[in-house]
Each structure stands twice: as structure tokens, then as C-alpha cells.
Design a protein around this motif. Sequence first.
Motif: not given
Length: 240
Positions: A5-10, A36-38, A76-77, A83-95
Motif C-alpha cells: 500500500e502507498t503510504a499516503n493512500e487511505p 457507511l464506509l463499509a 466522516g468529514r 475525502p472518503l466519500v464522493d457526493c455526485i448529485g444525489q449519488r454517493l460512492r466511496l472515493s
Amino acid sequence: MLRNETANEPSLELLGDFGLVCSGHRVHMPIGVQRLLAFLALQSGGIHRGAVAQQMWPDYPCPRAAANLRSALCQGRRASYVPLVDCIGQRLRLSPLVRVDLHTVGVDARKIVDGLDPPSDTEALIDDLTRELLPGWTEEWLELDRERWNQLRVYALEGVAQRMLAAGRYLPALQAAIAAIAIDPIRETAHRIVIEVHLAEGNVASAVRCYQHYCDFLLQELRVNPSPQMTSLLQGLLST
């Protein structure tokens, strides 16, 4: 545990106990954020936030479920500067910046099932495949993904065991087969591999004992006998 794993990569750990690591440090997350993340990690391509709220809090009225979701997103924020979660309009996804151990190990597992060469670190892969998906969590939305993971890891462990047996690497072959048996003790394939390993090593008594234990288990649980394919492995020995 994620490898290379990359050091700075969550990185998100779903195999075994939940964990989130950012910049090499484990981050404490409230249980609502963990869930939520799971949940988002198990969705491909994102999911409408209304569906997230309904599936994660099915026993709550829609307004209350939506409020719980907003609270988890806010927590979470605050808990992570990444940033762990992307909010795209009304959709959520794990970054997509978040690496998930389930996905990484799953790629290696599918390669084995597809007949491709396993990773060089076989012991680490076997260890990863022994890990359950969030053991102890009782959420209904986990059930299907947990069953998918169990089926994939059984097939992958059997594939590793067969490859190690063919290569004369008997210890990892035995370890992989026993790990597969622990997941699905009724399934015969891994039991056959264990017997084949013992026979290849010249441990006839161990092979016969494993066969007899499996026979007793099947009779007790299902009132059936092993397949002719398994019996043939020891046919000459059992008739003497």
C-alpha cells in the motif's frame, strides 16, 4: 491486511475487524461512519443516497434514516482530513482514492479461480483468504456480499492448494486446503486435497484418518457417503 500500500493512500480494512488507515496511522471512526464506509465499499459505481438511508436504517422512517445518513457523512468529514466519500448529485460512492482490502484480495483470488498464476507471496494470500468479511456484524445488507466472499475464497484456496500440491509444496497446500475446509466443512474438494497431500508425503495413516473422519462427518450430518472420486484415492489401502 493490504499489501504494497502507498503510504499516503487511505486504506479500508473489511476483512477481519474494521479499520481505516491514513498516512500510516489508524483512524478512529464512529460506528455509524464505519457502517457507511463499509456499505459504500460494497457498492459498485455508487448508489442513490435515498437507497443508502433505506438499506442502512430499514427500521426507521425515511426522514429519520436520511438524518442518520447526513450525520454519518458529517462525522466522516470531521474524522478524516482525506475525502472518503464522493457526493455526485444525489449519488454517493466511496472515493476511488480509498483502497479496500476486500477488492485487492478479491482480484488475486479471481486470478487463481481463472487459472492464472497466484501472487508470489502465497502465505500472505492464504492468510488474507482466511479472513471473514466483517465478522460479528449482523447487518442484513452484508449477507449477500459475505456469501459471495465465502464462495470466492473457498474456490481460491482450493486453487492455491492444488497448485502447491502439483509443485510439491506440501505445507502451503495443506494450509490452504485446511483453510477452505474451515469455511465449508461439507464441501469435498478440499478434503480430497488434504488426503492427496498426505499420500504424496507418504503419510498413509494420516490420509486414512482424514478420510475416515470425513466419512463419519458426512454420515452424521447428511447420511451420505463420500464420492467415488474420493474413495478411489484410498481404495487399495482401505481394502487391505
